[in-house]
Structures are given as C-alpha cells and as structure tokens.
Design an enzyme around this catalytic site. Structure first.
Site, short mmCIF file in Angstrom:
data_model
loop_
_atom_site.label_atom_id
_atom_site.label_comp_id
_atom_site.label_asym_id
_atom_site.label_seq_id
_atom_site.Cartn_x
_atom_site.Cartn_y
_atom_site.Cartn_z
N ASP A 56 0.82 -1.27 0.09
CA ASP A 56 0.05 -0.11 -0.18
C ASP A 56 1.03 1.38 0.09
O ASP A 56 0.28 2.35 -0.34
CB ASP A 56 -1.02 0.03 1.33
CG ASP A 56 -0.23 0.10 2.50
OD1 ASP A 56 0.89 -0.37 2.65
OD2 ASP A 56 -1.14 0.27 3.50
N SER A 57 2.24 1.06 0.10
CA SER A 57 2.94 2.15 -0.19
C SER A 57 2.89 2.62 -1.64
O SER A 57 3.39 3.80 -1.96
CB SER A 57 4.39 1.66 0.02
OG SER A 57 4.91 0.37 -0.55
N ASP A 95 -1.01 -6.02 -0.12
CA ASP A 95 -1.41 -5.54 0.94
C ASP A 95 -2.72 -5.23 0.90
O ASP A 95 -3.19 -4.59 -0.09
CB ASP A 95 -0.67 -4.03 1.10
CG ASP A 95 0.55 -3.89 2.20
OD1 ASP A 95 0.37 -4.94 2.89
OD2 ASP A 95 1.23 -3.15 2.11
N LYS A 124 -1.37 -9.22 2.75
CA LYS A 124 -0.79 -8.84 3.80
C LYS A 124 -1.63 -7.71 4.78
O LYS A 124 -2.34 -6.93 3.83
CB LYS A 124 0.70 -8.21 3.59
CG LYS A 124 1.28 -7.74 4.96
CD LYS A 124 2.80 -7.43 4.82
CE LYS A 124 3.05 -6.18 4.11
NZ LYS A 124 2.49 -4.88 4.66
N GLU A 126 -2.08 -5.25 8.31
CA GLU A 126 -1.53 -4.68 9.51
C GLU A 126 -1.97 -4.88 10.70
O GLU A 126 -3.30 -4.91 10.97
CB GLU A 126 -1.25 -3.17 9.35
CG GLU A 126 -0.25 -2.60 8.36
CD GLU A 126 -0.14 -1.31 8.29
OE1 GLU A 126 -0.69 -0.47 9.04
OE2 GLU A 126 0.57 -0.89 7.09
N GLU A 193 8.01 -4.15 11.38
CA GLU A 193 8.48 -2.80 10.83
C GLU A 193 8.87 -1.87 12.07
O GLU A 193 8.33 -1.78 12.91
CB GLU A 193 7.19 -2.16 10.09
CG GLU A 193 7.78 -0.84 9.60
CD GLU A 193 6.72 -0.01 8.49
OE1 GLU A 193 6.17 -0.82 7.97
OE2 GLU A 193 7.06 1.09 8.28
#
Ligand code: MHF
Ligand code: KIV
Ligand code: MG
Length: 277
Positions: A56-57, A95, A124, A126, A193
């Site tokens: 999602d970067s 993501d 993925k 978070e 992270e």
C-alpha cells in the site's frame, strides 16, 4: 502432466508459502521487494527476488499521496494484476489497504478475495492482537496471510507518529505478543517494521514462521524494502533504515535530460532510429 511448448518446459516453479517455511528451517535468508508494475516486477524476478509485495506504499510511490491511508482496494487491484502478469517465479503478496478489512471478518475476506482474483498469491494486513480474528478469517477462506506488526503505518494517527516499536519493556512485550498473535492465527510470515533489533531477534526465535524485517535489524529471516527506496529512485531521505544500492534517480534524470537535449538540437532521431522509403 505433459508440457507441450518450450515456454512451458522452461517456466520456473512458482515460489509458494511452504518454500518460505523450508527456508526458515534451513536458516536461509531471503529478500522481499515491493513492485507495482509488470516491467519492474520482471526485472526484480531476473534479479532472483523470490517474494514481491504490492504494498500500500503504492499510495506514496505510485499515486503521490503523502501517506498510505488514501489508497483504495480499487487502486491496488490493477497494480496486483500487472505484477502477477509480469512474473513467473516470485510469490506475489498484496497489501490490504486501509479501510478494506477493519470493519468485519466478512469485509476482510471479500477484500482479500478481490486481491487474489487480481492475481495475488497471498495478502498482507497490519496489526497484531487487534487483527488476529481478521487473519484467522482470511486463512480459513484458503488465502495465505502475511502479518505486519511493530510500526504499522495505516495506524499512524493512533500510534501518534512514525516511531520505533518495542523500545521499553512494556512495548517490547506488546510487540512480541502482537507477532505471536498473528502467527497463532495462521500467518505464514510476519513483517516487523521499525521494531528495535533486540526485540526483533527475540521474535525470530519465538516464531516458527519467518520474520521479514524493515528497519528491524539484522536478526530477521528476511528483509524487505520499497524498491524505489532501495534503488535510490526516491529522494525521500527521512527513512533512516533505507540503504540505497543504486542512484536510479540520477541515472533516469541523466537519460531524460540527454534525450531532451538531442531532441532540442535535432540529433535524435538519426538515420539509425528512422525508417527510410
Ligand atoms: N517510500 C516508502 N517507503 C516505505 O518504507 C514506506 C512507504 N513509502 N509508505 C508506507 C510505509 C510508511 N513507512 C514509513 C514511513 C515513515 C517512516 C519514518 O518517518 N521513519 C523515520 C522516523 C523514525 C523515528 O522517529 O523513530 C526514520 O528515521 O526511519 C518510517 C516508515 C514505511 N512504508
Ligand atoms: C514497507 C512494506 C512492508 C509495506 O508494507 C509496503 O510497502 O506497503
Ligand atoms: Mg504496507
């Protein structure tokens, strides 16, 4: 199964989740990079990168937002499809963007399935303890899940900024508990992270599944970076954990300026780059 064409005969075996478990057992480290388009993903495959993350970067490096919060599932899907189409060997992880999985297990499974339909091989998301039910629900749907704990950028405003996780004893215990929670919920790997190096090292010992570090020291089973950061295409120097392995920004700027200069002075295109008669 018979293979009928040369292409099929040479097609490399796709990296799959069990390979990563085997590599941990063998103590073999591996690299993950982000990818957002077919051309770059193909180059990273040629370099031997076994796992690609459509992060999602993309919010920052593709779409130009100043955080990862604005990017939507709809904006992620074509990037996932492009990376999947552009590669044969790497495991493609996508993501789940902010807002696509928090509301319910059902929302999470629906969003994860959309990423898989676009071509991802795993997703993925978070969060540690707070996300364990989401991980379990998606895994129960037959979709491999990579966890992501420590600093979780989508929760920047809850965390109160960009900060290292696990620096005092209580924070260290919370970070270990987060990693254990997602691993117990069925995650096949966990991104750490900006976890302090000693805590990341402890998590690596405790988890049966691989840890993938970013700003979390050397004692992880794998490491990940955003490819534009790694290749020096990004000029954002705030990220102190990034190492630049090339000056792609300088190379690309130089090439573009040389092209423009030759267009402006009339030396491009020459005969070799034109069609006669
Ligand atoms: N280009 C890019 N690279 C990334 O690694 C990345 C993205 N974008 N976008 C999504 C998230 C956001 N991430 C971030 C964003 C900021 C910091 C940051 O500001 N780090 C500073 C401060 C650390 C501190 O104050 O303790 C650092 O020095 O690394 C870290 C990770 C990682 N991800
Ligand atoms: C930095 C990595 C781990 C990520 O989540 C992303 O690129 O979005
Ligand atoms: Mg991300």
């Amino acid at each position: 199964m018979s293979q009928t064409s040369d292409t099929a005969a040479r097609r490399p075996t796709r990296v799959r989740v069990p390979h990563l478990a085997r590599w941990k057992a063998e103590g073999r480290r591996w690299a993950m990079l982000t990818a957002y388009d077919a051309t770059t993903a193909g180059v990273l495959e040629e370099a031997g990168i076994p796992v690609l993350l459509v992060g999602d970067s993309a919010a920052n490096v593709v779409y130009g937002y100043s955080s990862s919060l604005p990017v939507t599932l709809e904006e992620m899907l074509p990037l996932v499809a492009a990376v999947a189409r552009g590669t044969q060997r790497p495991l493609v992880v996508a993501d789940l963007p902010f807002g696509s999985y928090e509301a319910s297990d059902a929302q999470a499974v629906t969003a994860a399935a959309a990423l898989m339909k676009a071509g991802a091989h795993a997703v993925k998301l978070e969060g540690g303890v707070r996300a364990r039910d989401r991980v379990a629900a998606i895994v129960a749907a037959g979709i491999p899940v990579m966890g992501h704990v420590g600093f979780t950028p989508q929760a920047e405003h809850a965390i109160g900024g960009y900060r290292v996780a696990g620096r005092d004893d209580a924070a260290a215990e919370r970070t270990v508990a987060d990693a254990v929670a997602v691993a117990d919920a069925g995650a096949f790997a966990v991104v750490l992270e900006m976890v302090s190096a000693p805590v990341a090292s402890r998590i690596r010992e405790v988890l049966a599944v691989p840890t993938v570090g970013i700003g979390s020291g050397p004692d992880c089973d794998a490491q990940v970076l955003v490819w534009q950061d790694m290749a020096g295409l990004n000029d954002d120097s705030r990220l102190s954990f990034v190492k630049r392995y090339a000056d792609m920004r300088g190379v690309l700027r130089g090439a573009a300026a040389a092209f423009a200069a030759e267009v402006e002075d009339g030396s491009f295109p020459d005969a070799a780059h034109s069609f006669d008669a």
